[in-house]
Design an enzyme around this catalytic site. Structure first.
Site, PDB file in Angstrom:
ATOM      1  N   HIS A  33       0.832  -1.205   0.000  1.00  0.00           N
ATOM      2  CA  HIS A  33       0.000   0.000   0.000  1.00  0.00           C
ATOM      3  C   HIS A  33       0.867   1.256   0.000  1.00  0.00           C
ATOM      4  O   HIS A  33       1.713   1.426   0.864  1.00  0.00           O
ATOM      5  CB  HIS A  33      -0.912   0.022   1.235  1.00  0.00           C
ATOM      6  CG  HIS A  33      -2.044  -0.941   1.129  1.00  0.00           C
ATOM      7  ND1 HIS A  33      -3.255  -0.743   1.741  1.00  0.00           N
ATOM      8  CD2 HIS A  33      -2.161  -2.103   0.453  1.00  0.00           C
ATOM      9  CE1 HIS A  33      -4.062  -1.754   1.457  1.00  0.00           C
ATOM     10  NE2 HIS A  33      -3.413  -2.597   0.679  1.00  0.00           N
ATOM     11  N   TYR A  60      -9.213   4.692   7.942  1.00  0.00           N
ATOM     12  CA  TYR A  60      -9.383   4.858   9.383  1.00  0.00           C
ATOM     13  C   TYR A  60     -10.356   6.015   9.555  1.00  0.00           C
ATOM     14  O   TYR A  60     -10.066   7.129   9.097  1.00  0.00           O
ATOM     15  CB  TYR A  60      -8.068   5.267  10.056  1.00  0.00           C
ATOM     16  CG  TYR A  60      -7.001   4.202  10.115  1.00  0.00           C
ATOM     17  CD1 TYR A  60      -6.213   3.900   9.017  1.00  0.00           C
ATOM     18  CD2 TYR A  60      -6.754   3.516  11.307  1.00  0.00           C
ATOM     19  CE1 TYR A  60      -5.213   2.943   9.079  1.00  0.00           C
ATOM     20  CE2 TYR A  60      -5.742   2.555  11.384  1.00  0.00           C
ATOM     21  CZ  TYR A  60      -4.989   2.277  10.264  1.00  0.00           C
ATOM     22  OH  TYR A  60      -3.998   1.328  10.343  1.00  0.00           O
ATOM     23  N   PRO A  90      -4.345  -1.180  18.855  1.00  0.00           N
ATOM     24  CA  PRO A  90      -4.028  -1.554  17.458  1.00  0.00           C
ATOM     25  C   PRO A  90      -4.211  -0.455  16.419  1.00  0.00           C
ATOM     26  O   PRO A  90      -3.961  -0.681  15.236  1.00  0.00           O
ATOM     27  CB  PRO A  90      -4.979  -2.732  17.185  1.00  0.00           C
ATOM     28  CG  PRO A  90      -6.055  -2.621  18.200  1.00  0.00           C
ATOM     29  CD  PRO A  90      -5.500  -1.905  19.375  1.00  0.00           C
ATOM     30  N   LYS A  94       0.808  -1.493  15.097  1.00  0.00           N
ATOM     31  CA  LYS A  94       2.217  -1.582  15.485  1.00  0.00           C
ATOM     32  C   LYS A  94       2.653  -2.823  16.275  1.00  0.00           C
ATOM     33  O   LYS A  94       3.845  -3.101  16.361  1.00  0.00           O
ATOM     34  CB  LYS A  94       2.598  -0.351  16.324  1.00  0.00           C
ATOM     35  CG  LYS A  94       2.587   0.938  15.543  1.00  0.00           C
ATOM     36  CD  LYS A  94       3.634   0.918  14.466  1.00  0.00           C
ATOM     37  CE  LYS A  94       3.554   2.112  13.545  1.00  0.00           C
ATOM     38  NZ  LYS A  94       4.302   1.927  12.311  1.00  0.00           N
ATOM     39  N   TYR A 107       3.878   5.819  10.645  1.00  0.00           N
ATOM     40  CA  TYR A 107       3.037   4.702  10.188  1.00  0.00           C
ATOM     41  C   TYR A 107       3.868   3.626   9.477  1.00  0.00           C
ATOM     42  O   TYR A 107       3.653   2.444   9.671  1.00  0.00           O
ATOM     43  CB  TYR A 107       1.950   5.257   9.269  1.00  0.00           C
ATOM     44  CG  TYR A 107       0.825   4.296   8.971  1.00  0.00           C
ATOM     45  CD1 TYR A 107      -0.118   3.975   9.932  1.00  0.00           C
ATOM     46  CD2 TYR A 107       0.689   3.737   7.706  1.00  0.00           C
ATOM     47  CE1 TYR A 107      -1.171   3.103   9.654  1.00  0.00           C
ATOM     48  CE2 TYR A 107      -0.365   2.873   7.409  1.00  0.00           C
ATOM     49  CZ  TYR A 107      -1.290   2.562   8.391  1.00  0.00           C
ATOM     50  OH  TYR A 107      -2.324   1.709   8.111  1.00  0.00           O
TER      51      TYR A 107
END
Ligand code: RFL
Ligand code: PHB
Length: 412
Positions: A80, A209, A300, A304, A392
């Protein structure tokens, strides 16, 4: 049932826990001719079917490649280049590769990582004992600690040079040090995640998200045929409170935006996960080294936990390798400090993502406005988006770990 291998009584590294951390450590050591025994208290079937993480950083993919366990990951993993954040239907894409000089993330389920590592371990005929429960450890201050474990109703012992505590949050390793030796820091959040696997092609190419005034939602995926979705729920909720229709209704509302539809499909699995931040410091006691969830837990939202477990494992592996091959103990002595710098960076990011994206009924109206202002900053500042992107994909954590000049707080 245990494997058919003879039960070993002595090894160089005794590994408690056959999750990603323990299995990967065993394989990396094996490649260097260092012996290990993995004790796992669950059955193979159980370990291979626990639904958990799905997002791998580049460093994690590299570690699995280094271990020779990435053949299927390289074929089936979905790379991604970006991720989408949504605030009450307003979407903002974080262009990961563009903001980090090429780094992105790979979607490949933890269940598959674990299956690949188990198959590889069994193929090498090295000991991996299922349904072998470590009960206590003796002699950590001597040069030959002993792990006691139960297998097939009998007590056994495993003598080793070092013990790797890779036994997750509920394991026994952390509790073996004298009372008060490990300091712990924690935080719980007043909400949980209800996660589902649905038999339906993902409705998005990139993860979404979403903050919504009804609560958080996440659209992730497992393959071109299966979607992985989460909704924020109350801490008192059970799966019974969430019939399929309610889950889909909330997902439509929370993830929705003009011109986009979410496809529904049969729900194959539902689980509820508590949200918690937890740190143990230091991560070593004498000859015991903690790695992964045994030492720390993150909520979560940042994706990570597994990545930190793998980063610890690499660090521990390198320290053990230089000990055995070069007689150099500096890596072992520095293990905890190097991990802690990374752990707190990842804790901060996971906490940031969690608080940015969840509806917290305990927050004042003032704090809710701050939350919105934080989101707005991401949509208007490339610098702010870059900070999120670097965290990220795991770049920020790697830099933190390497920043050896950063002093550790006295308490650590
Ligand atoms: P594990 O996987 O918990 O493995 C520990 C193993 O030790 C065994 N064990 C024992 N064995 C012998 N004797 C004993 N006394 C023992 N006590 C325990 C256990 O049976 C188990 O097999 O820890 P490890 O290896 O440190 O790996 C950590 C990861 O599993 C965890 O951090 C991630 O799953 C967290 N996580 C995520 N991490 C990510 O990097 N990316 C994600 O996208 C992500 N999403 C998630 C997640 C975790 C979730 N849940 C369910 C907590 C999403 C969810 C919903
Ligand atoms: C998942 O695919 O399960 C997943 C992805 C990203 C997260 C958490 C879970 O942040």
């Amino acid at each position: 049932m245990a494997t058919t291998l003879e039960i070993p009584t002595r090894t160089q590294v005794g590994i408690i826990g056959g999750g990603p951390a323990g299995l990967l450590l065993a394989q990396l050591l094996h490649q260097q001719g260092i012996t290990a025994v993995v004790l796992e208290n669950r059955s193979r079937q159980r370990v291979e079917s626990r639904q958990r993480a799905g997002l791998l950083e580049q460093g994690t993919v590299d570690a699995l490649r280094e271990a020779g366990a990435a053949e299927r990951l390289d074929r089936e993993g979905l790379f991604h280049e970006g991720v989408i954040l949504s605030y009450n239907g307003q979407r903002h894409r974080i262009a990961l590769t563009e903001l980090t000089g090429g780094a992105g993330v790979t979607i490949y389920a933890q269940t598959e990582v674990v299956k690949d590592l188990i198959a590889q371990r069994l193929a090498t005929q090295q000991p991996l004992l299922f349904e072998a429960e470590a009960t206590h450890i003796e002699g950590l201050t001597t040069d030959s600690p002993v792990i006691h474990y139960a297998l097939d109703g009998q007590q056994h012992t495993l003598a080793c040079d070092f013990v790797a505590g890779c036994d997750g949050f509920h394991g026994i390793a952390r509790r073996t040090a004298p009372e008060g030796f490990f300091k712990t820091y924690d935080k719980t959040y007043p909400y949980c995640w209800l996660g589902i696997i649905a038999q339906v092609p993902p409705s998005t190419d990139e993860l979404i998200y979403a903050f919504h005034e009804r609560g958080f939602a996440l659209h992730s995926m497992r393959s071109s045929e299966r979607s992985r979705l989460y909704v924020q729920c109350d801490v008192t909720d059970t799966v019974a409170d969430w019939p399929d229709e309610r889950i889909w209704a909330e997902l439509h509302l929370r993830l929705g935006t003009a011109g986009w539809t979410l496809s529904e499909g049969p729900i194959l699995e539902k689980t509820i996960t508590p949200m918690r931040s937890f740190v143990t410091a230091p991560m070593q006691y004498e000859r015991l080294f903690l790695a992964g969830d045994a030492a720390h837990i993150v909520p979560p939202t940042g994706g990570k936990g597994l990545n930190m477990a793998v980063a610890d494992t690499r660090q521990l592996f390198e320290a053990l390798r230089t000990h055995y091959q070069d007689g150099d103990n500096r890596g072992l002595l520095d293990y905890s400090a190097a991990c802690m710098r990374r752990v707190w960076r990842v804790q901060e990011f996971s906490n940031y993502m969690t608080e940015l994206l969840h509806r917290n009924p305990e927050k004042s109206a003032f704090d809710q406005h701050l939350q919105e202002a934080r989101f707005q900053l991401l949509t208007t500042s490339r610098a702010a988006s870059q900070v999120v992107a670097e965290n990220y994909v795991g770049l920020a954590a790697r830099r933190a770990s390497e920043a050896a000049e950063w002093p550790l707080p006295q308490a650590l």
